[in-house]
Motif scaffolding. Structure first.
Motif, PDB file in Angstrom:
ATOM      1  N   MET A   1       0.807  -1.214   0.000  1.00 46.93           N
ATOM      2  CA  MET A   1       0.000   0.000   0.000  1.00 46.93           C
ATOM      3  C   MET A   1       0.845   1.271   0.000  1.00 46.93           C
ATOM      4  SD  MET A   1      -1.610   0.502   3.831  1.00 46.93           S
ATOM      5  CE  MET A   1      -2.033  -1.202   4.189  1.00 46.93           C
ATOM      6  N   LEU A   2       2.152   1.144   0.245  1.00 50.21           N
ATOM      7  CA  LEU A   2       3.031   2.304   0.264  1.00 50.21           C
ATOM      8  C   LEU A   2       3.936   2.366  -0.961  1.00 50.21           C
ATOM      9  CD1 LEU A   2       3.021   1.117   3.557  1.00 50.21           C
ATOM     10  CD2 LEU A   2       3.721   3.510   3.724  1.00 50.21           C
ATOM     11  N   GLU A   3       3.701   1.507  -1.921  1.00 52.77           N
ATOM     12  CA  GLU A   3       4.535   1.442  -3.109  1.00 52.77           C
ATOM     13  C   GLU A   3       3.686   1.637  -4.356  1.00 52.77           C
ATOM     14  OE1 GLU A   3       6.327  -2.373  -2.517  1.00 52.77           O
ATOM     15  OE2 GLU A   3       7.772  -1.601  -1.037  1.00 52.77           O
ATOM     16  N   PRO A   4       4.306   2.039  -5.472  1.00 51.13           N
ATOM     17  CA  PRO A   4       3.520   2.236  -6.697  1.00 51.13           C
ATOM     18  C   PRO A   4       2.666   1.011  -7.022  1.00 51.13           C
ATOM     19  CG  PRO A   4       5.750   3.058  -6.994  1.00 51.13           C
ATOM     20  CD  PRO A   4       5.730   2.365  -5.661  1.00 51.13           C
ATOM     21  N   ARG A   5       1.472   1.279  -7.487  1.00 44.31           N
ATOM     22  CA  ARG A   5       0.535   0.202  -7.797  1.00 44.31           C
ATOM     23  C   ARG A   5       0.821  -0.394  -9.172  1.00 44.31           C
ATOM     24  NH1 ARG A   5      -4.981   3.489  -7.097  1.00 44.31           N
ATOM     25  NH2 ARG A   5      -3.622   5.123  -7.938  1.00 44.31           N
ATOM     26  N   PRO A   6       0.391  -1.625  -9.412  1.00 44.56           N
ATOM     27  CA  PRO A   6       0.394  -2.145 -10.782  1.00 44.56           C
ATOM     28  C   PRO A   6      -0.735  -1.505 -11.575  1.00 44.56           C
ATOM     29  CG  PRO A   6      -0.631  -3.727  -9.320  1.00 44.56           C
ATOM     30  CD  PRO A   6      -0.117  -2.615  -8.446  1.00 44.56           C
ATOM     31  N   ALA A   7      -0.724  -1.694 -12.875  1.00 45.57           N
ATOM     32  CA  ALA A   7      -1.768  -1.125 -13.727  1.00 45.57           C
ATOM     33  C   ALA A   7      -3.092  -1.868 -13.566  1.00 45.57           C
ATOM     34  CB  ALA A   7      -1.336  -1.150 -15.193  1.00 45.57           C
ATOM     35  N   GLU A   8      -3.042  -3.108 -13.117  1.00 47.90           N
ATOM     36  CA  GLU A   8      -4.251  -3.919 -13.026  1.00 47.90           C
ATOM     37  C   GLU A   8      -4.279  -4.729 -11.746  1.00 47.90           C
ATOM     38  OE1 GLU A   8      -5.384  -5.241 -17.506  1.00 47.90           O
ATOM     39  OE2 GLU A   8      -3.397  -5.884 -16.824  1.00 47.90           O
TER      40      GLU A   8
END
Length: 605
Positions: free
Chosen positions: A402-409
């Motif tokens: 939750m503190l790191e860049p998300r995936p696209a999907e």
């Protein structure tokens, strides 16, 4: 003989029609509450919840396993609830944005009021449009903290809404602990209180004494809500109205805690939802009653037409939700389409498709984390604790996400994985299902002309002469979406398309090219990075804004990687920054407001 039979059938038909028309119209009561996911309610499987009132309604009524808010934060969800129209059609998806809607779109209680119902709201509105006062005036006989069915004329049917604030995020995490003690804990009997040791810890949180203290706030706040609903139902019983009243019980979106509220995954949208039918109206329930459970998918745009149908009121054509109970009931759809956009100063654009137990979410700005830097979230002690544990290396891999860049999907199986810990989008076994979700989502976006793919700066300009809803008729979204669909994918193919998009004559294509490149920074070579600096001189302010990582252009030109490509939150979305730069009435460092105001003045001069 045949003539006599025909006459007899006609008489029976007319008698039945007359009986139905003389059947008293039901009262309808909405018990709505804030920021709560079903996993925190006893009837939905929580072993630690103390929610006897909600549980009893579900045991006697119908419980829905797949009910979803259309938005993941208060005002977009309530916009859809009051109008029956999706926020990406109305332009009301960005939290507290205030754009106009067409005059022919009304709050649905207006139609009940016109049909003789006494309509009351106690008391939250938050309809997220500049037309909110019109909607309130048209919809409600009373809308205040004292409103209720008790002021109606004798025998008049009522539609009454009561919203509990006790489970709101302010109580569960953002207010200082002494305020929570005063508003919630001190008002609970000991039998309804949760201790720190007794609470269940969601697996995406570290199990520690500090975090348990925070989670106890959630359970106690929901218990306080349950008590408030008990008092209302006791009054309904005392006044002899329960046997004539259909009761809806539901939350406005997912839990008001990090990783749920404001996030466009199932945890942000899925809500507890119960309908209770009195004996005389049980025949209106297609699911049965007395503890019935259904996996039928519903979202908030279904509620206005359903209430109108139950009251025997004509449903306006602009409502696209379906009638769940009453006539004419419509079959469940194959897919639900949900949206999550800006919350306060933190931009987002996520689109979700639900098919049964599967929740597919497409994240168009994944460089913004799930636990984004949002002032209202950052006020909470739990947010500070999570960030502190992250820096100290105390979190597991799944807790760090939750503190790191998300995936696209994202793709989650809500039946097997209700806490959404296992992202199936990364599993090749689900590639065909992912492809199907992509296809149906793209069709929905283009068919409905999702107006929120336009930056708020653009929506604000549109709103000066028309409404976002009506502007969609002339909007050619395809070239814009053709660039936006690359955003979030960190691939060479996406990078090539986005670099080419920077040269487009279409300013909205250039905007989405930059949005996508921000998520794709690691794929850029030195020449490509250097090519980004001229975007500061783009004549379209939102495009220039996405390059603005410092108030000094020269610093960005010298090192665009440092000042723009760093994956973090933008300071604020375009339109909101533009408004704040003029007034600084929103929570934002005033020095930034002044500097950005000068920048925008130069760009628009």
């Amino acid at each position: 003989m045949l003539h006599k039979i025909f006459c007899l059938l006609c008489l029976l038909f007319l008698t039945g029609t007359s009986a139905r028309s003389q059947e008293p119209r039901p009262n309808i009561l909405w018990l709505t509450f804030e920021d709560t996911s079903p996993e925190f309610i006893g009837i939905y499987g929580s072993l630690t919840a103390k929610t006897p009132t909600m549980d009893q309604l579900a045991w006697e009524g119908v419980r829905f396993n797949y009910a979803f808010s259309t938005g993941s934060v208060c005002s977009p969800s309530r916009s859809a609830l009051i109008t029956g129209v999706k926020t990406y059609e109305l332009g009301t998806g960005n939290h507290r944005s205030g754009y106009p809607i067409p005059d022919f779109i009304h709050g649905f209680p207006k139609y009940l009021k016109d049909a003789g119902y006494y309509t009351t709201n106690n008391s939250k509105t938050d309809y997220n449009t500049s037309d909110a006062q019109r909607i309130i005036a048209e919809s409600w006989d009373e809308s205040s903290g004292k409103a209720g069915w008790w002021n109606r004329a004798a025998g008049q049917p009522f539609f009454a809404v009561f919203n509990s604030m006790s489970s709101h995020q302010s109580r569960t995490m953002t207010l200082p602990y002494p305020d929570y003690e005063k508003l919630v804990l001190s008002q609970l009997p000991d039998s309804m209180k949760h201790t720190d040791a007794s609470v269940f810890m969601p697996p995406y949180y570290r199990d520690s004494p500090e975090m348990r203290k925070q989670m106890a706030r959630v359970d106690n706040s929901i218990s306080k809500t349950d008590l408030e609903f008990r008092e209302l139902l006791d009054r309904l019983d005392k006044e002899g109205l329960r046997q004539n009243t259909i009761i809806f019980l539901f939350a406005d979106h997912g839990e008001g805690m990090p990783r749920s509220k404001t996030n466009g995954i199932g945890l942000g949208h899925r809500v507890p939802f119960v309908i209770w039918f009195p004996e005389k109206y049980k025949h209106l329930s297609p699911w049965g009653t007395s503890g019935a459970v259904t996996d039928e998918m519903i979202d908030f745009t279904d509620l206005p037409p359903t209430v109108l149908a139950l009251a025997g009121v004509k449903i306006p054509d602009y409502m696209q939700g379906r009638v769940l109970a009453g006539e004419p009931r419509q079959p469940a759809p194959k897919y639900l389409y949900l949206s999550s956009d800006r919350s306060d100063e933190s931009y987002d654009l996520t689109r979700t498709v639900i098919q049964g137990k599967y929740a597919y979410s497409r994240v168009f700005v994944p460089y913004i984390q799930e636990l984004r830097h949002l002032l209202y979230m950052d006020m909470g002690e739990i947010t500070h604790q999570i960030r502190q544990d992250y820096k100290a290396g105390k979190l597991t891999a799944s807790q760090r996400q939750m503190l790191e860049p998300r995936p696209a999907e994202f793709l989650y199986d809500l039946e097997k994985d209700p806490w959404e810990m296992n992202n199936l989008a990364e599993d090749p076994a689900y590639s065909k299902l992912i492809a199907t979700f992509r296809q149906v989502q793209e069709k929905e976006i283009l068919t409905q002309k999702d107006i929120l793919f336009l930056p708020e700066y653009e929506i604000e300009q549109i709103s000066k002469t028309t409404t976002p809803y009506e502007y969609r008729a002339q909007l050619d979204l395809k070239p814009i979406y053709d660039m936006a669909r690359w955003s979030g994918f960190r691939t060479e193919k996406a990078k090539v398309a986005q670099m080419k998009g920077l040269e487009s004559k279409n300013q909205l294509v250039r905007y989405w090219a930059l949005q996508g490149l921000k998520s794709n920074a690691k794929a850029l070579g030195e020449k490509e990075k250097a090519a980004l600096a001229p975007a500061l001189d783009d004549p379209y302010p939102p495009t220039a804004l996405w390059q603005l990582r410092s108030c000094r252009k020269s610093r960005i030109r010298k090192n665009p990687t440092k000042y723009w490509l760093t994956p973090c939150n933008p300071p604020r979305t375009t339109s909101a920054i533009w408004r704040s730069s003029r007034s600084c009435t929103r929570p934002m460092p005033r020095v930034f407001c002044r500097r950005f105001g000068r920048f925008m003045k130069n760009k628009t001069a």
